[in-house]
Design a protein around this motif. Structure first.
Motif, PDB file in Angstrom:
ATOM      1  N   ALA A   7      96.782  26.480  58.608  1.00  0.00           N
ATOM      2  CA  ALA A   7      96.735  25.304  58.819  1.00  0.00           C
ATOM      3  C   ALA A   7      97.970  24.814  59.643  1.00  0.00           C
ATOM      4  N   ARG A   8      97.785  24.139  60.869  1.00  0.00           N
ATOM      5  CA  ARG A   8      99.077  23.641  61.673  1.00  0.00           C
ATOM      6  C   ARG A   8      99.848  22.568  60.693  1.00  0.00           C
ATOM      7  N   SER A   9     101.107  22.824  60.686  1.00  0.00           N
ATOM      8  CA  SER A   9     102.152  22.055  59.759  1.00  0.00           C
ATOM      9  C   SER A   9     103.407  22.002  60.497  1.00  0.00           C
ATOM     10  N   THR A  15      90.912  19.703  59.868  1.00  0.00           N
ATOM     11  CA  THR A  15      92.128  20.302  60.108  1.00  0.00           C
ATOM     12  C   THR A  15      92.428  21.506  61.367  1.00  0.00           C
ATOM     13  N   ALA A  16      93.500  21.045  62.209  1.00  0.00           N
ATOM     14  CA  ALA A  16      93.468  22.093  63.294  1.00  0.00           C
ATOM     15  C   ALA A  16      94.342  23.444  62.682  1.00  0.00           C
ATOM     16  N   ARG A  17      94.005  24.456  63.181  1.00  0.00           N
ATOM     17  CA  ARG A  17      94.535  25.777  62.525  1.00  0.00           C
ATOM     18  C   ARG A  17      94.813  26.701  63.639  1.00  0.00           C
ATOM     19  N   ILE A  38     105.904  17.399  66.480  1.00  0.00           N
ATOM     20  CA  ILE A  38     104.536  17.115  66.996  1.00  0.00           C
ATOM     21  C   ILE A  38     103.825  18.488  66.857  1.00  0.00           C
ATOM     22  N   HIS A  39     102.629  18.858  66.680  1.00  0.00           N
ATOM     23  CA  HIS A  39     101.863  20.096  66.989  1.00  0.00           C
ATOM     24  C   HIS A  39     100.592  19.828  67.253  1.00  0.00           C
ATOM     25  N   PRO A  40      99.573  20.773  67.481  1.00  0.00           N
ATOM     26  CA  PRO A  40      98.288  20.651  67.983  1.00  0.00           C
ATOM     27  C   PRO A  40      97.389  19.921  66.793  1.00  0.00           C
ATOM     28  N   GLY A  41      97.732  20.039  65.584  1.00  0.00           N
ATOM     29  CA  GLY A  41      97.075  18.695  64.592  1.00  0.00           C
ATOM     30  C   GLY A  41      97.230  17.457  64.887  1.00  0.00           C
ATOM     31  N   HIS A  42      98.407  17.102  65.168  1.00  0.00           N
ATOM     32  CA  HIS A  42      98.716  15.761  65.814  1.00  0.00           C
ATOM     33  C   HIS A  42      98.203  15.550  66.813  1.00  0.00           C
ATOM     34  N   LEU A  43      98.034  16.345  67.799  1.00  0.00           N
ATOM     35  CA  LEU A  43      97.503  16.139  69.330  1.00  0.00           C
ATOM     36  C   LEU A  43      95.777  15.884  69.165  1.00  0.00           C
ATOM     37  N   LEU A  80      93.541   9.871  60.504  1.00  0.00           N
ATOM     38  CA  LEU A  80      94.346  10.633  59.549  1.00  0.00           C
ATOM     39  C   LEU A  80      93.391  12.093  59.490  1.00  0.00           C
ATOM     40  N   GLY A  81      94.579  12.978  59.047  1.00  0.00           N
ATOM     41  CA  GLY A  81      93.939  14.413  59.006  1.00  0.00           C
ATOM     42  C   GLY A  81      93.346  14.780  57.788  1.00  0.00           C
ATOM     43  N   GLN A  82      92.369  15.602  57.818  1.00  0.00           N
ATOM     44  CA  GLN A  82      91.763  16.360  56.421  1.00  0.00           C
ATOM     45  C   GLN A  82      93.001  17.389  55.964  1.00  0.00           C
ATOM     46  N   LYS A  83      93.678  17.537  56.716  1.00  0.00           N
ATOM     47  CA  LYS A  83      94.860  18.584  56.206  1.00  0.00           C
ATOM     48  C   LYS A  83      95.437  17.948  54.890  1.00  0.00           C
ATOM     49  N   ASP A  84      95.819  16.791  54.906  1.00  0.00           N
ATOM     50  CA  ASP A  84      96.200  15.899  53.995  1.00  0.00           C
ATOM     51  C   ASP A  84      95.412  15.278  53.139  1.00  0.00           C
ATOM     52  N   ALA A  85      94.263  15.922  52.413  1.00  0.00           N
ATOM     53  CA  ALA A  85      93.246  15.248  51.951  1.00  0.00           C
ATOM     54  C   ALA A  85      93.390  14.339  50.841  1.00  0.00           C
ATOM     55  N   VAL A 110      97.761   6.631  65.389  1.00  0.00           N
ATOM     56  CA  VAL A 110      98.008   7.996  64.794  1.00  0.00           C
ATOM     57  C   VAL A 110      99.491   7.753  64.164  1.00  0.00           C
ATOM     58  N   PRO A 111      99.743   7.565  62.874  1.00  0.00           N
ATOM     59  CA  PRO A 111     101.104   7.780  62.227  1.00  0.00           C
ATOM     60  C   PRO A 111     101.421   9.184  62.243  1.00  0.00           C
ATOM     61  N   THR A 112     102.786   9.225  62.508  1.00  0.00           N
ATOM     62  CA  THR A 112     103.210  10.886  62.001  1.00  0.00           C
ATOM     63  C   THR A 112     104.672  10.707  61.832  1.00  0.00           C
ATOM     64  N   MET A 113     105.102  11.803  61.213  1.00  0.00           N
ATOM     65  CA  MET A 113     106.618  12.089  60.944  1.00  0.00           C
ATOM     66  C   MET A 113     107.226  13.153  62.352  1.00  0.00           C
ATOM     67  N   GLY A 114     106.511  13.286  63.256  1.00  0.00           N
ATOM     68  CA  GLY A 114     106.925  13.957  64.125  1.00  0.00           C
ATOM     69  C   GLY A 114     106.933  15.357  64.100  1.00  0.00           C
TER      70      GLY A 114
HETATM   71  P1  AMP Z   1     102.610  14.193  59.218  1.00  0.00           P
HETATM   72  O1  AMP Z   1     103.336  14.252  60.548  1.00  0.00           O
HETATM   73  O2  AMP Z   1     102.808  15.750  58.412  1.00  0.00           O
HETATM   74  O3  AMP Z   1     102.826  13.192  58.244  1.00  0.00           O
HETATM   75  O4  AMP Z   1     100.943  14.155  59.734  1.00  0.00           O
HETATM   76  C1  AMP Z   1     100.754  13.280  60.512  1.00  0.00           C
HETATM   77  C2  AMP Z   1      99.099  13.170  60.553  1.00  0.00           C
HETATM   78  O5  AMP Z   1      98.804  14.379  60.953  1.00  0.00           O
HETATM   79  C3  AMP Z   1      98.656  12.995  59.123  1.00  0.00           C
HETATM   80  O6  AMP Z   1      97.259  12.210  59.117  1.00  0.00           O
HETATM   81  C4  AMP Z   1      98.135  14.395  58.684  1.00  0.00           C
HETATM   82  O7  AMP Z   1      97.062  14.829  57.925  1.00  0.00           O
HETATM   83  C5  AMP Z   1      97.644  14.730  60.172  1.00  0.00           C
HETATM   84  N1  AMP Z   1      97.856  16.443  60.406  1.00  0.00           N
HETATM   85  C6  AMP Z   1      98.930  17.135  59.978  1.00  0.00           C
HETATM   86  N2  AMP Z   1      98.577  18.322  60.130  1.00  0.00           N
HETATM   87  C7  AMP Z   1      97.282  18.507  60.804  1.00  0.00           C
HETATM   88  C8  AMP Z   1      96.678  19.489  60.906  1.00  0.00           C
HETATM   89  N3  AMP Z   1      96.741  20.786  60.747  1.00  0.00           N
HETATM   90  N4  AMP Z   1      95.326  19.201  61.442  1.00  0.00           N
HETATM   91  C9  AMP Z   1      94.585  18.010  61.650  1.00  0.00           C
HETATM   92  N5  AMP Z   1      95.734  16.850  61.015  1.00  0.00           N
HETATM   93  C10 AMP Z   1      96.642  17.209  60.858  1.00  0.00           C
END
Ligand code: AMP
Length: 298
Positions: free
Chosen positions: A199-201, A191-193, A49-54, A162-167, A43-47
């Motif tokens: 949408a969580r972001s 997408t977690a909301r 962290i929120h429930p979408g990442h989790l 990957l998240g659908q949030k960033d389709a 699971v790559p992220t930019m930190g």
């Molecule tokens: P980011 O840290 O924003 O680069 O996101 C890291 C990963 O988490 C990406 O695959 C995103 O699409 C996913 N992500 C971000 N927000 C959400 C969300 N609300 N629901 C599901 N996945 C998410």
């Protein structure tokens, strides 16, 4: 590599997350698991962290024996004037949340670990990267594809979550993996909301209370388009109008785009015939927010 069946409990117990910085440390940790026949989800992220990442970590735990997450605020995917410097970096909290969610290995590279000094290699996925987010953020997806390919080469996971949030990002990375024969399966999580639909972001942190109340417009607009589609609407123009009609009650929302595109090619459609992506982007205060849903005609 024998990935556990999706949804089955993994064999290893979460709880002792290791943190590493260097490429060699990631490779050694993954090699040790592989030698025991364990599969790896990534699971790559930019930190921030929120429930979408989790939710991605949770899914990765369901598909693979081991879960690797990365936190890397990738300078290459930010344009001039974007929020690279001010992007939230609550590292201690992030580590705690990722550990509690069952991450086995957290990779926190520095820029020179991902981009060795003098590096010259870039990855561009043509035809999918230029519209929607790409039109507002030139070079963004070249930065995304370049970093994710590098991360994949180091981690070599069985599954990339990957998240659908960033389709659009997901679509581009799926294409990249296919085109470059990267031996990984790509999975998208819904997408977690928040409870009101937002949408969580990580960028929601930029919203003050008034702006937060207005930000729900994105999800409300999409809900209006979804019910129009469910009611038999096929005109992309009328779907866009339905979204904008909702947004008129939210004066702080400044449209960037409202789009109805083919879900595979990401090309705009005029009529909904096959699978489409309805995608929106708007500024609320200093936050630039995106949201979408995919629709498949019955
Ligand atoms: P980011 O840290 O924003 O680069 O996101 C890291 C990963 O988490 C990406 O695959 C995103 O699409 C996913 N992500 C971000 N927000 C959400 C969300 N609300 N629901 C599901 N996945 C998410």
């Amino acid at each position: 590599m024998t990935p556990a069946a999706a949804g089955s409990p993994r064999r290893t117990r979460p709880g002792r997350m290791r943190r590493v910085r260097r490429v060699g440390q990631v490779r050694a940790a993954v090699a040790a698991w592989r030698s025991r026949g364990e599969s790896v989800g990534f699971v790559p992220t930019m930190g921030a962290i929120h429930p979408g990442h989790l939710s991605l970590i949770e899914r990765a735990r369901g598909t693979d024996d081991r879960v690797v997450a990365s936190i890397f605020v990738n300078p290459l995917q930010f344009g001039p004037g974007e929020d690279f410097r001010s992007y939230p970096r609550p590292v201690v909290r992030d580590r705690r949340m990722l550990a509690a969610a069952g991450t086995d290995l957290l990779w926190e590279p520095e820029v020179r670990d991902v981009y060795p000094p003098g590096d010259r290699t870039r990855v561009r996925v043509e035809g999918l990267s230029e519209g929607l987010e790409g039109a507002s953020r030139p070079g963004h997806f070249e930065g995304v594809a370049t970093v994710v390919l590098r991360l994949l080469h180091v981690v070599q996971p069985d599954t990339l979550w990957l998240g659908q949030k960033d389709a659009q990002q997901a679509r581009i990375l799926e294409q990249m993996v296919r085109d470059l024969h990267v031996p990984v399966r790509v999975r998208r999580a819904p997408t977690a909301r928040e409870s009101d639909g937002l949408a969580r972001s990580s960028r929601n942190a930029y919203l003050d209370a008034t702006q937060r109340a207005q930000a729900v417009a994105l999800a409300r607009g999409l809900a209006a388009a979804r019910s129009a589609l469910a009611g038999g609407e096929h005109s992309a123009e009328r779907l866009r109008r339905a979204i904008r009609a909702v947004w008129r009650s939210f004066p702080a929302v400044r449209e960037d785009y409202v789009a109805v595109v083919d879900a595979d090619t990401l090309e705009p459609v005029t009529r909904v015939r096959g699978r489409v992506l309805v995608a929106v982007a708007a500024r609320v205060g200093r936050a630039r927010l995106i949201d979408n849903f995919e629709w498949r005609p019955a």
